[in-house]
Design an enzyme around this catalytic site. Structure first.
Site, PDB file in Angstrom:
ATOM      1  N   GLY A  43       0.805  -1.212   0.000  1.00 15.76           N
ATOM      2  CA  GLY A  43       0.000   0.000   0.000  1.00 15.76           C
ATOM      3  C   GLY A  43       0.841   1.267   0.000  1.00 15.76           C
ATOM      4  O   GLY A  43       0.532   2.237  -0.693  1.00 15.76           O
ATOM      5  N   ASN A  63      -8.007   4.037   8.395  1.00 15.13           N
ATOM      6  CA  ASN A  63      -7.430   2.860   9.051  1.00 15.13           C
ATOM      7  C   ASN A  63      -7.595   2.861  10.570  1.00 15.13           C
ATOM      8  O   ASN A  63      -7.536   1.818  11.190  1.00 15.13           O
ATOM      9  CB  ASN A  63      -5.955   2.710   8.692  1.00 15.13           C
ATOM     10  CG  ASN A  63      -5.185   3.998   8.816  1.00 15.13           C
ATOM     11  OD1 ASN A  63      -5.536   4.997   8.186  1.00 15.13           O
ATOM     12  ND2 ASN A  63      -4.146   4.006   9.626  1.00 15.13           N
ATOM     13  N   GLN A  96      -7.953  -0.053   3.342  1.00 13.29           N
ATOM     14  CA  GLN A  96      -8.839  -0.541   4.405  1.00 13.29           C
ATOM     15  C   GLN A  96     -10.262  -0.793   3.903  1.00 13.29           C
ATOM     16  O   GLN A  96     -11.104  -1.221   4.684  1.00 13.29           O
ATOM     17  CB  GLN A  96      -8.895   0.480   5.559  1.00 13.29           C
ATOM     18  CG  GLN A  96      -7.596   0.648   6.296  1.00 13.29           C
ATOM     19  CD  GLN A  96      -7.256  -0.538   7.207  1.00 13.29           C
ATOM     20  OE1 GLN A  96      -8.118  -1.337   7.569  1.00 13.29           O
ATOM     21  NE2 GLN A  96      -5.988  -0.651   7.572  1.00 13.29           N
ATOM     22  N   SER A 135      -3.463  -3.172  -0.573  1.00 10.38           N
ATOM     23  CA  SER A 135      -2.377  -3.926   0.068  1.00 10.38           C
ATOM     24  C   SER A 135      -2.885  -5.287   0.518  1.00 10.38           C
ATOM     25  O   SER A 135      -3.889  -5.381   1.227  1.00 10.38           O
ATOM     26  CB  SER A 135      -1.863  -3.141   1.273  1.00 10.38           C
ATOM     27  OG  SER A 135      -0.941  -3.930   1.984  1.00 10.38           O
ATOM     28  N   HIS A 141      -1.865  -7.621   2.647  1.00  6.39           N
ATOM     29  CA  HIS A 141      -1.838  -8.153   4.018  1.00  6.39           C
ATOM     30  C   HIS A 141      -2.965  -7.629   4.898  1.00  6.39           C
ATOM     31  O   HIS A 141      -3.097  -8.035   6.050  1.00  6.39           O
ATOM     32  CB  HIS A 141      -0.465  -7.922   4.663  1.00  6.39           C
ATOM     33  CG  HIS A 141      -0.163  -6.531   5.110  1.00  6.39           C
ATOM     34  ND1 HIS A 141      -0.335  -6.128   6.406  1.00  6.39           N
ATOM     35  CD2 HIS A 141       0.310  -5.452   4.442  1.00  6.39           C
ATOM     36  CE1 HIS A 141       0.042  -4.853   6.522  1.00  6.39           C
ATOM     37  NE2 HIS A 141       0.433  -4.417   5.334  1.00  6.39           N
ATOM     38  N   CYS A 156       1.686   2.348  12.997  1.00  7.30           N
ATOM     39  CA  CYS A 156       2.886   3.048  12.558  1.00  7.30           C
ATOM     40  C   CYS A 156       3.317   4.092  13.569  1.00  7.30           C
ATOM     41  O   CYS A 156       4.476   4.469  13.623  1.00  7.30           O
ATOM     42  CB  CYS A 156       2.645   3.726  11.223  1.00  7.30           C
ATOM     43  SG  CYS A 156       1.545   2.799  10.184  1.00  7.30           S
TER      44      CYS A 156
HETATM   45  C1  LIG Z   1      -1.724  -0.491   5.937  1.00  5.52           C
HETATM   46  C2  LIG Z   1      -2.063   0.720   5.185  1.00  5.52           C
HETATM   47  C3  LIG Z   1      -1.197   1.253   4.229  1.00  5.52           C
HETATM   48  C4  LIG Z   1       0.180   0.691   4.007  1.00  5.52           C
HETATM   49  O1  LIG Z   1       0.165  -0.541   3.355  1.00  5.52           O
HETATM   50  P1  LIG Z   1       1.497  -1.432   3.393  1.00  5.52           P
HETATM   51  O2  LIG Z   1       1.192  -2.561   2.461  1.00  5.52           O
HETATM   52  O3  LIG Z   1       1.644  -1.883   4.807  1.00  5.52           O
HETATM   53  O4  LIG Z   1       2.608  -0.582   2.909  1.00  5.52           O
HETATM   54  C5  LIG Z   1      -1.601   2.357   3.530  1.00  5.52           C
HETATM   55  N1  LIG Z   1      -2.796   2.917   3.735  1.00  5.52           N
HETATM   56  C6  LIG Z   1      -3.669   2.433   4.643  1.00  5.52           C
HETATM   57  C7  LIG Z   1      -5.000   3.084   4.804  1.00  5.52           C
HETATM   58  C8  LIG Z   1      -3.333   1.322   5.403  1.00  5.52           C
HETATM   59  O5  LIG Z   1      -4.196   0.867   6.295  1.00  5.52           O
END
Ligand SMILES: *Cc1c(COP(=O)(O)O)cnc(C)c1O
Length: 401
Positions: free
Chosen positions: A70, A151, A179, A199, A201, A324
């Site tokens: 992401g 998020n 999200q 993303s 995961h 984060c």
């Molecule tokens: C987790 C997240 C990201 C980052 O994604 P990664 O794959 O961990 O780099 C970006 N934006 C939102 C809203 C997220 O929840």
């Protein structure tokens, strides 16, 4: 009991996803750029994955670019739009104050280059209005970037309406849908989305792989230079196993959105009702316009970090602020953006349920949080001041969410 309720931070890779990935480590391990058959087989699988993902969000196959996740997708989308704008003398970007740091920090970098960034205020319910976007658009606006679902507080933004406005005004529109994509049905064409980040995961796929959808006609700028992968727009040998896993995970997630939402809505109701019984607490974000897996509360007289560590001792994995930023003592920028004062923004808790969560687990979360908060308040000087009338309460004693 162990309850993992931090699915907005990351999710477990499902068994089905894991099994789908294994052959691409040791059988079909060829480089998709190689011309012999084990490479070409890999290439075929790569392109088939691209097609399957495109179909899931209403895009064309050629509009799907694989990234490392992401964050990379957000960076590339924003930088690309900035470069397009720059060429036309447009150096203004509109976003919101409660974006993910992958967006906010990229915008900060562009400010250093002379871009002007307008961060829209977020209403106290955690939602911005399409009118705010319309009012902020100027002749020199190069990009509007607004997240689909937040998020931390799970609130869903009026993306289709914002898309329509951007289309009418001829401004590129990007949304971070990391999200949202597994909780809301998304169609990039119907919603006039020019760029969208995903993303794996966050929906039971593996870490380190994601998607940037880019509408045909929007020119991408490389942020990783090298080989000619991804139509020359993103160098690096493709993470094929990860891409296959992400494809299976996304198909599964999207096929089950309605069934999952129906189940999760009941658990969300129970959780909100249960936590609202804790005195001087309040739900963060709109009661209705939120993903069904998310519940986020502020509690007066409690420090979020202590809360989450004591909950961990009870086997409950949740988060305070966003993954984060926890570890830093700054309160969540999201909670500040919706107008929570510093002292209560510190005492926040995000619970993000998995689709397999049970009523028993939810009851256990409610009981554990209630108990831990009572304990923490019992020796909090801040709480003593509140009770002793030396400080005003921020919330009503009981607020029905
Ligand atoms: C987790 C997240 C990201 C980052 O994604 P990664 O794959 O961990 O780099 C970006 N934006 C939102 C809203 C997220 O929840």
């Amino acid at each position: 009991m162990f309850v993992y309720a931090d699915n907005a931070a990351t999710t477990a890779v499902s068994k089905k996803v894991l099994e789908s990935m294994i052959p691409y480590f040791s059988e079909v391990y060829g480089n998709p750029s190689s011309l012999y058959s084990v490479g070409q087989k890999a290439k075929e699988v790569l392109e088939e994955s691209r097609e399957r993902i495109a179909k899931l969000i209403g895009a064309d196959t050629k509009e799907i670019y694989f990234t490392s996740g992401g964050s990379e997708a957000d960076n590339q989308a924003i930088i690309s739009a900035a470069r397009i704008g720059e060429k036309q003398g447009k150096k203004h970007i509109i976003s919101t104050a409660f974006e993910h740091h992958a967006v906010l920090h990229t915008l900060k970098e562009l400010e250093k280059e002379g871009f002007e960034v307008t961060l829209l205020d977020v209403h106290s319910n955690g939602v911005i209005t399409p009118e705010q976007v319309a009012d902020a658009i100027r002749e020199d606006t190069a990009l509007v970037t607004v997240m689909y679902a937040n998020n931390e507080i799970g609130t869903i933004q009026p993306i289709a309406e914002i898309g329509a406005i951007c289309k009418e005004k001829g401004v590129i529109f990007h949304t971070d849908a990391v999200q949202a994509v597994s909780h809301v049905h998304i169609n990039v064409k119907e919603e006039n989305i020019d760029m969208l980040s995903i993303s794996a995961h966050k929906f039971h796929g593996p870490k380190g792989v994601g998607v940037l959808y880019v509408r045909k006609g929007v020119r991408l700028t490389n942020i990783i230079n090298g080989g000619a992968q991804e139509s020359g727009k993103r160098a690096g040998t493709e993470n094929l196993a990860g891409i296959v896993g992400m494809t299976v995970a996304l198909e599964d997630a999207i096929a089950n959105i309605d069934a999952n939402n129906e189940r999760l809505a009941k658990l969300q109701d129970k959780l909100i009702e249960g936590l609202s019984k804790i005195p001087y607490s309040e739900l963060n974000g709109d009661r209705e316009k939120r993903v069904k897996s998310n519940v986020n509360f502020c509690f007066e007289g409690v420090e979020g970090e202590s809360l989450l560590l004591l909950l961990d001792d009870k086997g409950v994995a949740v988060s305070s602020g966003s993954a984060c930023t926890s570890g830093s003592l700054d309160p969540s920028h999201v909670l500040l953006a919706i107008g929570r004062p510093h002292e209560v923004a510190h005492g926040s808790l995000r619970i993000s349920l998995g689709e397999d969560a049970t009523e028993e687990q939810v009851q256990y979360i409610i009981d554990s949080v209630t108990e831990v908060i009572e304990y923490l308040r019992s020796f909090s000087p801040f709480w003593r001041d509140l009770v002793g009338g030396k400080r005003p309460h921020v919330f009503k004693e009981y607020s029905v969410a």
